[in-house]
Design a protein around this motif. Structure first.
Motif, PDB file in Angstrom:
ATOM      1  N   GLN A  93       7.602  -7.308   1.336  1.00  0.00           N
ATOM      2  CA  GLN A  93       6.143  -7.294   1.357  1.00  0.00           C
ATOM      3  C   GLN A  93       5.569  -8.634   0.893  1.00  0.00           C
ATOM      4  OE1 GLN A  93       3.928  -5.120   2.460  1.00  0.00           O
ATOM      5  NE2 GLN A  93       2.143  -6.251   1.715  1.00  0.00           N
ATOM      6  N   ARG A 120       7.742   2.584   2.527  1.00  0.00           N
ATOM      7  CA  ARG A 120       6.445   2.106   3.010  1.00  0.00           C
ATOM      8  C   ARG A 120       5.460   1.914   1.859  1.00  0.00           C
ATOM      9  NH1 ARG A 120       5.045  -1.031   6.797  1.00  0.00           N
ATOM     10  NH2 ARG A 120       5.818   0.196   8.542  1.00  0.00           N
ATOM     11  N   LYS A 121       5.568   2.722   0.826  1.00  0.00           N
ATOM     12  CA  LYS A 121       4.652   2.587  -0.321  1.00  0.00           C
ATOM     13  C   LYS A 121       4.850   1.268  -1.049  1.00  0.00           C
ATOM     14  CE  LYS A 121       7.716   5.585  -3.100  1.00  0.00           C
ATOM     15  NZ  LYS A 121       8.494   6.164  -1.990  1.00  0.00           N
ATOM     16  N   PRO A 124       3.548  -1.976   2.432  1.00  0.00           N
ATOM     17  CA  PRO A 124       2.542  -1.384   3.320  1.00  0.00           C
ATOM     18  C   PRO A 124       2.275  -2.156   4.599  1.00  0.00           C
ATOM     19  CG  PRO A 124       1.511  -2.334   1.363  1.00  0.00           C
ATOM     20  CD  PRO A 124       2.983  -2.338   1.116  1.00  0.00           C
ATOM     21  N   ASP A 125       2.578  -3.446   4.611  1.00  0.00           N
ATOM     22  CA  ASP A 125       2.181  -4.282   5.744  1.00  0.00           C
ATOM     23  C   ASP A 125       3.330  -4.816   6.578  1.00  0.00           C
ATOM     24  OD1 ASP A 125      -0.211  -5.735   3.498  1.00  0.00           O
ATOM     25  OD2 ASP A 125      -0.529  -4.099   4.910  1.00  0.00           O
TER      26      ASP A 125
END
Length: 349
Positions: A93, A120-121, A124-125
């Motif tokens: 990330q 994903r937490k 996020p991108d």
């Protein structure tokens, strides 16, 4: 589909074994190489560039990356694996690089370990790849299981990894590959995200890449020979002398990564192409990109760093980015596109 508890336990134990063996044993290829030693960059002593203007960002599968790097599929399904994946995801990330997780079969069989994959937490991108063994499509897996692993990860794409040699050597391996291309095609036609075909360290030839692309696969990860030998890994897990012998005999089996890149690019000029297999530093990554790959995947270097700390993972990412940037500067190329279209990389005669 609910798998028997003993199957789930076997899969989870295999995951733990793989991490331990990769970190503690010599499971690298020694005779076959990634093939990149056959090339060298032409040094440009007058690059006519400001180093601060170097741009190694790129786009892959519709997503922007800060660098042409993939943290390749490694692990999940155990507490240690969950920690490793969290560290990797947070660094991915920060630097806006892509990341794949290890085979999520264990999460299908044992849903309570799904959280060890659900990064994903933490990222996020970034571009995230879910992962299942393609051969499971011949063992009652189908679209539902593929969708499930994508949902667990909130993934941007699904990797179907192809590993016939590993399955031959692995205790109780899944060795029915008959008709698999048809099952891959069925999944590709219905998946809402791109499907990536990936080997696990023995390479994908141009002929097989064409079959996969004709079946609907969107991208190829060559995962060539020259790095971690899963034949060696499985020989360390052998339950009998035959498996141990097979693992040693086929320790250096496969197609070098460089050969896979050039042969596939020759027949598929526009396919999204990932180079992985024996890459150890940013110079390797830059060579792979100059040969025609779009991004470069690293597994073992990131695994070793993640086993230490998140700081170690970040330091590795920094080094890889600096090494790729240095190649561009010292070849007189400001961007990855310029590098690809230059004559900077030469085959050594």
């Amino acid at each position: 589909m609910n798998a028997p508890t003993n199957v789930s336990a076997q899969t989870q134990n295999r995951k733990a074994d793989h991490i331990r063996i990769c970190l503690e044993e010599d499971v690298q290829c020694h005779e076959v190489t990634n093939g990149l030693e056959r090339y060298r960059f032409t040094h440009c002593c007058l690059p006519e560039l400001d180093y601060t203007d170097i741009d190694i960002s790129t786009n892959f599968l519709g997503k922007h990356l800060g660098a042409p790097l993939l943290i390749s599929s490694m692990t999940g399904g155990t507490e240690q694996a969950g920690t490793i994946n969290q560290r990797l995801a947070e660094v991915a990330q920060h630097y806006k690089i892509a990341m794949g997780v290890g085979s999520q079969r264990v999460a299908v069989e044992k849903p309570q370990v799904a959280d060890t994959f659900a990064v994903r937490k933490y990222a996020p991108d970034v571009l995230l790849f879910a992962n299942l063994g393609a051969v499971q499509l011949n063992y009652k897996y189908g679209l539902d299981q593929c969708l499930r692993v994508v949902d667990i990860l909130e993934a941007d794409a699904l990797i179907l990894h192809i590993n016939p040699l590993q399955e031959c050597i692995q205790p109780k391996g899944d060795i029915n590959f008959k008709g698999l291309i048809d099952n891959i095609s069925k999944v590709c036609s219905k998946m809402p995200v791109p499907v990536i075909a990936k080997e696990v360290g023995n390479g994908i030839s141009a002929a097989i890449a064409k079959k996969l692309l004709d079946a609907g696969v969107t991208a190829i990860d060559v995962a060539g020979a020259g790095g971690t030998s899963w034949a060696k890994v499985e020989s360390e897990r052998a339950e009998n002398a035959l498996q141990r012998r097979l693992g040693r005999t086929f320790a250096d089996w496969g197609l070098p990564t460089a050969e896979c890149i050039t042969s596939i690019r020759a027949i598929a000029p526009d396919v999204p192409l990932i180079a992985s297999g024996g890459l150890r530093h940013g110079l390797d990554a830059a060579m792979a990109i100059a040969l025609g790959a779009d991004i470069a995947g690293f597994a073992m270097p990131f695994l070793k760093a993640a086993a230490v700390s998140q700081t170690a993972v970040a330091e590795l990412a920094e080094v890889l980015i600096a090494e790729i940037s240095t190649v561009l500067f010292c070849t007189g190329n400001a961007t990855l596109s310029e590098l690809k279209h230059s004559d900077s990389l030469q085959r050594i005669k």
